[in-house]
Design a protein around this motif. Structure first.
Motif, PDB file in Angstrom:
ATOM      1  N   ILE B 148      31.596 -25.855 -36.385  1.00 47.26           N
ATOM      2  CA  ILE B 148      32.473 -25.562 -35.244  1.00 47.26           C
ATOM      3  C   ILE B 148      31.639 -25.342 -33.977  1.00 47.26           C
ATOM      4  O   ILE B 148      31.942 -25.873 -32.916  1.00 47.26           O
ATOM      5  N   VAL B 149      30.542 -24.583 -34.153  1.00 48.92           N
ATOM      6  CA  VAL B 149      29.658 -24.343 -33.006  1.00 48.92           C
ATOM      7  C   VAL B 149      29.088 -25.674 -32.500  1.00 48.92           C
ATOM      8  O   VAL B 149      29.054 -25.935 -31.297  1.00 48.92           O
ATOM      9  N   MET B 151      30.391 -28.600 -32.785  1.00 49.15           N
ATOM     10  CA  MET B 151      31.452 -29.377 -32.156  1.00 49.15           C
ATOM     11  C   MET B 151      31.645 -28.948 -30.704  1.00 49.15           C
ATOM     12  O   MET B 151      31.630 -29.784 -29.786  1.00 49.15           O
ATOM     13  N   ILE B 152      31.789 -27.645 -30.507  1.00 49.64           N
ATOM     14  CA  ILE B 152      31.982 -27.133 -29.148  1.00 49.64           C
ATOM     15  C   ILE B 152      30.741 -27.420 -28.305  1.00 49.64           C
ATOM     16  O   ILE B 152      30.833 -27.890 -27.169  1.00 49.64           O
ATOM     17  N   GLY B 153      29.575 -27.181 -28.929  1.00 53.20           N
ATOM     18  CA  GLY B 153      28.315 -27.392 -28.226  1.00 53.20           C
ATOM     19  C   GLY B 153      28.135 -28.844 -27.807  1.00 53.20           C
ATOM     20  O   GLY B 153      27.741 -29.138 -26.680  1.00 53.20           O
ATOM     21  N   THR B 154      28.444 -29.771 -28.710  1.00 52.90           N
ATOM     22  CA  THR B 154      28.260 -31.193 -28.396  1.00 52.90           C
ATOM     23  C   THR B 154      29.197 -31.630 -27.285  1.00 52.90           C
ATOM     24  O   THR B 154      28.807 -32.366 -26.374  1.00 52.90           O
ATOM     25  N   SER B 155      30.441 -31.163 -27.367  1.00 54.07           N
ATOM     26  CA  SER B 155      31.408 -31.515 -26.339  1.00 54.07           C
ATOM     27  C   SER B 155      30.938 -31.006 -24.974  1.00 54.07           C
ATOM     28  O   SER B 155      30.987 -31.721 -23.973  1.00 54.07           O
ATOM     29  N   PHE B 156      30.441 -29.776 -24.976  1.00 60.13           N
ATOM     30  CA  PHE B 156      29.915 -29.187 -23.742  1.00 60.13           C
ATOM     31  C   PHE B 156      28.707 -29.973 -23.255  1.00 60.13           C
ATOM     32  O   PHE B 156      28.600 -30.325 -22.071  1.00 60.13           O
ATOM     33  N   TYR B 238      36.060 -33.698 -30.406  1.00 53.78           N
ATOM     34  CA  TYR B 238      37.225 -33.007 -30.957  1.00 53.78           C
ATOM     35  C   TYR B 238      38.090 -33.964 -31.784  1.00 53.78           C
ATOM     36  O   TYR B 238      38.620 -33.606 -32.832  1.00 53.78           O
TER      37      TYR B 238
END
Lengths: 352, 307
Positions: B148-149, B151-156, B238
């Motif tokens: 999850i981290v 995922m958020i990190g990559t998107s950011f 996502y």
């Protein structure tokens, strides 16, 4: 200031693929030696044993060439499909479905003439391979679905179907510990040429010339190359690129299916998981390393067949069979690295 | 009162999804830079076996994860060397990376088949039999939260950081990026190695928690499903996660269908993930009509013309 810069060579040596392969093979042997040394095995002893047991006698030479048959045929199929710039990663599944088709026809038909019977079964194998690639071919041509992923996934599906058949409807009650279908009758075994060398090797030679003709000499081959080149050129030349791609895929799949038929009729004599031991994957290396040239595929396929036999016999001295796989894959990586130096030139340039 | 079977299904869905997602996310980053790496299957396998071997020998789980991730990353650098530095065909190199990775991991893991782990990757809480959805969500394996981290990190990273913008620019138009002074080769090299590291993490999750043991070819096509997931997700983190949950759900559901009263041959159960992947790819391609969202330069080697 001095700078290293990269230049594309205007002319590339015609034999560059051959030299790259040769040097790549040497690199791979060195890598193999290192792995053997790590495992406390003497590389020179191991490789000379492999050489002796793969080409040292008529018996071993013929089993090496038998092993080469599926590699060559599947490799030729991959090269035909690559004429339209598409990839066939599904040769492994096509080999299995070829063998399944052979067994299906064998169970359900009756022929009086054995040679005609064999011919029908070989044809069944070819059709089986074509059927196996049918869904990737349709989805590629009609919808544009990536054929690399679909052909690969069909391998797993066909393997699953094979497992189902040999554990279910085709299960031979006499084969208790090892699930397999019943043996086919001796009347449909492929004859041998000399030693243990199967008649399939002659088919292999024939199909090598056939693939060469199809790719490089025929009108269809020319159209395939245009279809695989630029879409606009194909339109101007009045060539139906999708149709060419579709036919190329079916033919290429058929070549691998034929390999499965020969494997069944000359080696395993029944459908089992042993029909292919990764031949379809090794065939990708064989085809890629030769730049998709049919005669090259024949030669490298023969060499890799011997390497596989050598790899499987050195198990007895406690060396993993995977050493052969690693040498084959490393050969291609080595060849790719060397090919760079044939295509590009590094020059020292003075910056102004 | 929630059905205990439903809880089990949800649990299995999340576990299967995590495994696929991390590898897919790594491939997404690699492909964003314009490099196609078909070696995912091989990279997962290398990470899986090296992580497992380290865990057996050192009994230190964090060290094992580290070794698995790093060795996959180093393994991916072969692909980076051949395609980025030496500009060779990405399809060929990636395919051979898979074949080499599977052979290499079988060779390395030969003496580790059937060995039992002393320490495994554990779940973060001590709940062993979750009874509701909240408990399922808080009792997952640590890698689930890492995913999850990531995922958020990559998107950011892709949207908001300079590195991400550079990555995207290189993948869309390497020639313009180069003339703007971006280091194309360096960016692509890093992206390929990061992709390898993610595949390695997916691999250690496979052998240190999901299964957990080592046997030959145990990746069984998951690398290829991960490749399909990147296409499914339209190269967006996502949406790729959503795809992973869908695939994870199907992978978890099919073996359970029998408990819901469906008669299914176990052989058919085995091939369903692959059939579904093909089906989904076909539906998606029809639906999107060619506009897949793929980086424009994918598969094209970058070469700066010198005169």
């Amino acid at each position: 200031m001095n700078n290293l810069k990269l230049f594309k060579r205007q002319t590339v040596n015609e034999l560059s693929t051959f030299y790259s392969f040769l040097i790549g093979f040497i690199i791979a042997i060195i890598i193999g030696s290192i792995i053997l040394l790590i495992q406390d095995k003497n590389p020179i002893d191991t490789f000379s044993l492999m050489l002796r047991l793969s080409v040292g006698s008529i018996k071993s030479l013929s089993s090496s060439l038998n092993k080469a048959i599926p590699l060559i045929l599947a490799g030729l199929g991959i090269s035909i499909i690559n004429s339209v710039k598409l990839w066939n990663i599904g040769a492994e599944g096509q080999i299995f479905l070829g063998a399944i088709a052979v067994n299906f026809i064998y169970i359900n038909t009756q022929f009086n003439s054995p040679s005609f019977h064999i011919l029908v079964l070989l044809l069944a194998g070819f059709v089986g391979g074509s059927v196996c690639i049918l869904i990737p071919a349709i989805t590629k041509v009609v919808f544009g679905v990536n054929e690399i992923i679909t052909t690969l996934l069909t391998n797993y599906i066909v393997f699953g179907v094979t497992i189902y058949l040999i554990n279910g409807p085709w299960k031979d009650p006499k084969s208790l510990n090892f699930p397999a279908a019943a043996y086919v009758g001796e009347e449909v075994f492929l004859p041998t040429i000399f030693g243990k060398l199967s008649f399939g090797f002659l088919i292999c030679i024939l199909f090598t010339f056939l693939a060469h003709y199809l790719k490089n000499k025929s009108v269809f081959g020319f159209e395939m190359r245009i279809a695989g080149g630029s879409a606009m050129t194909a339109v101007y030349a009045g060539i139906n690129a999708k149709q060419k791609a579709f036919i190329a895929m079916l033919i290429g799949g058929g070549f691998a299916g034929l390999a499965g038929a020969i494997e069944l009729l000359s080696q395993t004599h029944r459908v089992s998981t042993g029909i292919s031991q990764g031949f379809g994957y090794t065939a990708i290396i064989v085809a890629a390393i030769t730049g998709m040239r049919p005669f090259g595929i024949f030669l490298v396929g023969s060499l890799f067949g011997a390497l596989s036999i050598g790899g499987s016999v050195i198990q007895t001295i406690g060396v993993s069979t995977y050493i052969a796989d690693i040498i084959q894959a490393s050969t291609l990586f080595g060849a790719l690295i060397i090919q760079f130096f044939f295509n590009y030139q590094i020059k020292r340039v003075d910056d102004d | 009162m929630i059905d205990i079977q439903l809880i089990g299904l949800l649990n299995a869905t999340l576990q299967a999804a995590t495994l696929l997602f991390i590898a897919a996310l790594g491939e997404l980053i690699t492909e964003k830079s314009g490099i196609l790496n078909l070696g995912v299957e091989g990279m997962i396998s290398v990470g899986a076996v090296t992580g497992f071997m380290t865990a057996i020998n050192t009994e230190n789980i964090f060290f094992a994860v580290l070794v698995g991730v790093l060795s996959s990353s180093v393994f991916a650098s072969i692909h980076a060397l051949v395609t980025v530095v030496l500009k060779q065909d990405q399809t060929v190199s990636g395919l051979i990376l898979t074949i080499l990775g599977l052979a290499l991991s079988s060779l390395l893991g030969k003496n580790y088949v059937g060995r039992k782990l002393v320490t495994k990757l554990e779940s973060v809480t001590s709940i062993t039999e979750p009874s509701n959805i909240i408990e399922v969500l808080i009792s997952q394996n640590i890698i689930f939260y890492v995913a999850i981290v990531l995922m958020i990190g990559t998107s950011f990273l892709l949207k908001r950081t300079m590195f991400g913008r550079r990555l995207e620019a290189v993948g869309e138009d390497s020639k313009s990026s180069d003339s703007m002074g971006l280091k194309v080769a360096k960016t692509q090299f890093i992206a390929t190695c990061v992709g390898g590291a993610f595949a390695g993490l997916s691999g250690v999750y496979l052998t240190l928690s999901y299964v957990p043991y080592w046997t030959d070819n145990m990746t069984s096509g998951r690398g290829w499903i991960a490749l399909a997931l990147v296409i499914f997700g339209g190269w967006k983190p996502y949406r790729t996660a959503l795809g992973a949950i869908l695939f994870g759900f199907l992978e978890a559901l099919v073996p359970r269908l029998q408990t819901y009263g469906f008669e299914l041959s176990p052989y058919i159960v085995k091939i369903t993930p692959y059939v579904i992947t093909i089906l989904v790819l076909v539906i998606l391609t029809i639906y999107k009509g060619g506009k897949t969202g793929a980086p424009k330069n994918i598969g094209v080697p970058f070469f700066r013309e010198n005169r």
